[in-house]
Each structure stands twice: as structure tokens, then as C-alpha cells.
Design a protein around this motif. Structure first.
Motif, PDB file in Angstrom:
ATOM      1  N   GLY A  66       0.774  -1.359   0.062  1.00  0.00           N
ATOM      2  CA  GLY A  66       0.060   0.025  -0.138  1.00  0.00           C
ATOM      3  C   GLY A  66       0.781   1.188   0.130  1.00  0.00           C
ATOM      4  O   GLY A  66       2.146   1.251   0.288  1.00  0.00           O
ATOM      5  N   PRO A  67       0.214   2.464  -0.241  1.00  0.00           N
ATOM      6  CA  PRO A  67       1.008   3.720  -0.376  1.00  0.00           C
ATOM      7  C   PRO A  67       1.747   4.163   1.097  1.00  0.00           C
ATOM      8  O   PRO A  67       1.085   3.622   2.003  1.00  0.00           O
ATOM      9  CB  PRO A  67       0.147   4.738  -0.583  1.00  0.00           C
ATOM     10  CG  PRO A  67      -1.308   3.928  -1.104  1.00  0.00           C
ATOM     11  CD  PRO A  67      -1.385   2.492  -0.552  1.00  0.00           C
ATOM     12  N   ARG A  68       3.019   4.390   1.049  1.00  0.00           N
ATOM     13  CA  ARG A  68       3.650   4.868   2.258  1.00  0.00           C
ATOM     14  C   ARG A  68       4.245   3.505   3.050  1.00  0.00           C
ATOM     15  O   ARG A  68       4.654   3.848   4.019  1.00  0.00           O
ATOM     16  CB  ARG A  68       3.035   5.932   3.093  1.00  0.00           C
ATOM     17  CG  ARG A  68       2.996   7.145   2.211  1.00  0.00           C
ATOM     18  CD  ARG A  68       4.254   8.111   2.582  1.00  0.00           C
ATOM     19  NE  ARG A  68       4.376   9.034   1.734  1.00  0.00           N
ATOM     20  CZ  ARG A  68       5.130  10.374   1.937  1.00  0.00           C
ATOM     21  NH1 ARG A  68       5.766  10.213   3.226  1.00  0.00           N
ATOM     22  NH2 ARG A  68       5.288  11.175   1.206  1.00  0.00           N
ATOM     23  N   LEU A  69       3.987   2.502   2.484  1.00  0.00           N
ATOM     24  CA  LEU A  69       4.409   1.204   3.275  1.00  0.00           C
ATOM     25  C   LEU A  69       5.855   1.124   2.966  1.00  0.00           C
ATOM     26  O   LEU A  69       6.173   0.702   1.532  1.00  0.00           O
ATOM     27  CB  LEU A  69       3.619   0.062   3.152  1.00  0.00           C
ATOM     28  CG  LEU A  69       4.039  -1.180   3.587  1.00  0.00           C
ATOM     29  CD1 LEU A  69       4.004  -1.295   5.085  1.00  0.00           C
ATOM     30  CD2 LEU A  69       3.447  -2.522   3.070  1.00  0.00           C
ATOM     31  N   PRO A  70       6.777   0.949   3.961  1.00  0.00           N
ATOM     32  CA  PRO A  70       8.371   0.882   3.634  1.00  0.00           C
ATOM     33  C   PRO A  70       8.599  -0.666   3.148  1.00  0.00           C
ATOM     34  O   PRO A  70       7.918  -1.551   3.864  1.00  0.00           O
ATOM     35  CB  PRO A  70       9.093   1.139   5.190  1.00  0.00           C
ATOM     36  CG  PRO A  70       8.050   2.022   5.811  1.00  0.00           C
ATOM     37  CD  PRO A  70       6.783   1.641   5.279  1.00  0.00           C
ATOM     38  N   GLN A 112      -6.305  -3.967   2.735  1.00  0.00           N
ATOM     39  CA  GLN A 112      -5.205  -4.702   3.465  1.00  0.00           C
ATOM     40  C   GLN A 112      -3.960  -4.574   3.268  1.00  0.00           C
ATOM     41  O   GLN A 112      -2.827  -4.686   3.972  1.00  0.00           O
ATOM     42  CB  GLN A 112      -5.428  -6.412   3.053  1.00  0.00           C
ATOM     43  CG  GLN A 112      -6.785  -7.058   3.981  1.00  0.00           C
ATOM     44  CD  GLN A 112      -6.717  -8.648   3.519  1.00  0.00           C
ATOM     45  OE1 GLN A 112      -7.107  -8.899   2.226  1.00  0.00           O
ATOM     46  NE2 GLN A 112      -6.275  -9.592   4.508  1.00  0.00           N
ATOM     47  N   SER A 113      -3.624  -3.924   1.916  1.00  0.00           N
ATOM     48  CA  SER A 113      -2.173  -3.772   1.424  1.00  0.00           C
ATOM     49  C   SER A 113      -1.427  -2.814   2.322  1.00  0.00           C
ATOM     50  O   SER A 113      -0.378  -2.341   2.280  1.00  0.00           O
ATOM     51  CB  SER A 113      -2.036  -3.419  -0.062  1.00  0.00           C
ATOM     52  OG  SER A 113      -2.491  -2.147  -0.261  1.00  0.00           O
ATOM     53  N   ALA A 114      -2.208  -2.125   3.192  1.00  0.00           N
ATOM     54  CA  ALA A 114      -1.494  -1.100   4.089  1.00  0.00           C
ATOM     55  C   ALA A 114      -0.413  -1.793   4.843  1.00  0.00           C
ATOM     56  O   ALA A 114       0.478  -1.092   5.446  1.00  0.00           O
ATOM     57  CB  ALA A 114      -2.523  -0.491   5.082  1.00  0.00           C
ATOM     58  N   ARG A 115      -0.778  -3.245   4.990  1.00  0.00           N
ATOM     59  CA  ARG A 115       0.406  -4.172   6.097  1.00  0.00           C
ATOM     60  C   ARG A 115       1.132  -4.626   4.749  1.00  0.00           C
ATOM     61  O   ARG A 115       2.249  -5.740   5.179  1.00  0.00           O
ATOM     62  CB  ARG A 115      -0.432  -4.858   6.672  1.00  0.00           C
ATOM     63  CG  ARG A 115      -1.074  -4.303   7.878  1.00  0.00           C
ATOM     64  CD  ARG A 115      -1.919  -4.985   8.611  1.00  0.00           C
ATOM     65  NE  ARG A 115      -1.190  -6.355   9.333  1.00  0.00           N
ATOM     66  CZ  ARG A 115      -1.649  -7.359   9.685  1.00  0.00           C
ATOM     67  NH1 ARG A 115      -2.911  -7.312  10.112  1.00  0.00           N
ATOM     68  NH2 ARG A 115      -1.036  -8.258  10.061  1.00  0.00           N
ATOM     69  N   GLY A 116       0.725  -4.662   3.653  1.00  0.00           N
ATOM     70  CA  GLY A 116       1.432  -5.447   2.665  1.00  0.00           C
ATOM     71  C   GLY A 116       0.712  -7.011   2.572  1.00  0.00           C
ATOM     72  O   GLY A 116       0.334  -7.360   3.674  1.00  0.00           O
ATOM     73  N   ALA A 162      -0.017  -1.679   9.982  1.00  0.00           N
ATOM     74  CA  ALA A 162       0.117  -0.851   8.911  1.00  0.00           C
ATOM     75  C   ALA A 162       1.406   0.456   9.468  1.00  0.00           C
ATOM     76  O   ALA A 162       1.324   0.836  10.512  1.00  0.00           O
ATOM     77  CB  ALA A 162      -0.900   0.114   8.700  1.00  0.00           C
ATOM     78  N   SER A 163       2.049   0.585   8.358  1.00  0.00           N
ATOM     79  CA  SER A 163       3.288   1.417   8.715  1.00  0.00           C
ATOM     80  C   SER A 163       3.012   2.911   8.129  1.00  0.00           C
ATOM     81  O   SER A 163       2.962   2.937   6.856  1.00  0.00           O
ATOM     82  CB  SER A 163       4.523   0.906   8.233  1.00  0.00           C
ATOM     83  OG  SER A 163       5.599   1.731   8.379  1.00  0.00           O
TER      84      SER A 163
END
Length: 276
Positions: A66-70, A112-116, A162-163
């Protein structure tokens, strides 16, 4: 987790970006950006880093960030050549395309992709086809690939949370230096003081960096790097297990057997028999 911010330029006439990344090795480059990113590994083996999650990857590995996820991928020349199909797309664009009720599963996956997320759907051929297309046909193929992944029953999150913390280039550079040193020198006897001296940091700062940024200790991370190298040697060569243990930085065979089994849930001999 802190990371450097990547800017993704879009070509004229394009709403999203796609490229095939090819390189002898993938250096550890901790970064984040404002787009969703779908990456499918098409060649090579290494490690995938997402938030506080670290896992090995091989051809066919697929992940959505997700956006901004390192995140980053790290792989050495010994396990290459390396290739990945990478699609990066703005949130507003993909959310407009998937606003209909038919795309409920895709929207859920995007959240969900905020956490990958990752899955086991067989998307390798579909990813390679993306590279052969352009324009509207490529966009339709991307939506098809996202739908395939969203409907995968094995779809699972990667990072523990989520990062969305602040971004620090200095922290990213320091982490890259530590990871790079471990990846290069894992076969050598390494103490915390050795590593700290090599990257110009204090021992306590190195430990704190690994704990805060990677969610693990320096020793745990180094052990996993060594176990990963040993796993590749067990399946790719006929070398004696004791030789592999020594070449991968383990002080003795008993220590190697114990740590390998803790990580892989198999003894080295069982692992070679199962996957060699």
C-alpha cells in the motif's frame, strides 16, 4: 518503520507506471512512496522486506504494498540474475476503476495492503504478459492480475501493523549500511562491536536501529541471513553439511543444526532431502 521517499514519475499518456527490473543483484534500499505497488518476482532468489516482516522469495513470489508502506528486496549476485515485474499506480486511479460492486474483493485487498499482502496464486505468466502489452490492454491485464490475487484464498498480510510513521533518509541510510555489511560479511565471525565499527555507529545504536526498524535483534537477523545462505547451499550443491555450516558463518555443527531447525522446522539433512 523509517524509509527514504521515492518519487515515481509517470510517462506522458500514462496513468500508472510499469517496468521490468533486471539486475545482477538487488541492493537493500529501504524506501516508500505514495503509490500502490504490485511486484512479481520472475527470476532470482533473495529476501523481501515489508514493514517489520522479512521473508525469502523465489520466482513466482507476488506482493502488493500500500501507499507509504516501507519495503525493499535484497538479493546477491550469487542468487541471480534477478528480475521483477513492477506495477505502481495511484490510489485515486485504482479506486475509481474498482468502485463497482464486482470489485469488492479487490477493494478489500487494497485496504489490507496497508500492511502488505502476498498469496500463492500462479501469477508468473500473467506478470510476464504485462511486459508484452501497452495502453488499455496492459491496464485490463493489470486489473485481471489484481482480481486473481484478491480471490486467492491464501492471501495473507505481511507486516504486523500498518506503517505510516515519519520518513527519515538518515535512518534509511544507516539501516542500508548495516544490512549491506551483514549480507556481505555473514560468513565471517561478527560481533556487535565489529558491525558497529564497520558502519560508523555505536554498538547500542546498531542494536536499537535493528529493533526499531526491523522488529528483530541483530543476532536474530544475522542468523536468518546465515540460515538462508545455508538453505541455498543445501539444495543447490552436494557439499557436506559441516562444510556448509562453516562456510555460512556458524561456529560449529551443533549450533548450526539447532538454529537451522528452529528457523526451517527441519534438520539440514531433512531440508536437503525435501527440497534438494
Amino acid at each position: 518503520m523509517r524509509a527514504a521517499v521515492e518519487f515515481i514519475p509517470l510517462k506522458a499518456g500514462r496513468a500508472w507506471a510499469f517496468h521490468v527490473r533486471e539486475a545482477p543483484e538487488f541492493p537493500f534500499t529501504w524506501h516508500a512512496h505514495d503509490y500502490y505497488e504490485l511486484t512479481v518476482i520472475t527470476a532470482g532468489r533473495g529476501r523481501r522486506f515489508v514493514g517489520d516482516h522479512v521473508a525469502p522469495y523465489e520466482p513466482g513470489d507476488v506482493a502488493l504494498f500500500g501507499p507509504r508502506l516501507p519495503h525493499t528486496y535484497a538479493a546477491t549476485a550469487a542468487d541471480g540474475p534477478h528480475e521483477a515485474c513492477v506495477a505502481q499506480f495511484p490510489a485515486a486511479w485504482v479506486e475509481r476503476l474498482t468502485e463497482g460492486p464486482e470489485f469488492g474483493a479487490v477493494r478489500a485487498m487494497l485496504a489490507q495492503s496497508a500492511r502488505g499482502v502476498t498469496g500463492t496464486a500462479p501469477v508468473l505468466a500473467a506478470a510476464r504478459r504485462l511486459a508484452e502489452l501497452d495502453g488499455a490492454r496492459q491496464t485490463v491485464a493489470l486489473l485481471d492480475l489484481l482480481t486473481e490475487l484478491a480471490e486467492d484464498p491464501s492471501l495473507a498480510p505481511l507486516a504486523s501493523t500498518a506503517s505510516s510513521r515519519s520518513i527519515s533518509t538518515a535512518s534509511a541510510d544507516a539501516l542500508s549500511a548495516v544490512i549491506g555489511h551483514l549480507d556481505t560479511h555473514y560468513a565471517e565471525p561478527l560481533s556487535r562491536n565489529d558491525i558497529a565499527a564497520a558502519v560508523g555507529m555505536s554498538p547500542s545504536s546498531v542494536s536499537r536501529l535493528m529493533r526499531r526498524q526491523m522488529g528483530t535483534t541483530l543476532t536474530e537477523y544475522l542468523t536468518e541471513v546465515r540460515v538462508g545462505a545455508a538453505s541455498r547451499a543445501l539444495t543447490g550443491t552436494d557439499r557436506p553439511i559441516a562444510d556448509i555450516a562453516h562456510a555460512c558463518g556458524f561456529a560449529n555443527l551443533a549450533n548450526f543444526n539447532r538454529r537451522f531447525r528452529r528457523s526451517r522446522h527441519l534438520t539440514p539433512r531433512e531440508y536437503r532431502r525435501a527440497f534438494g
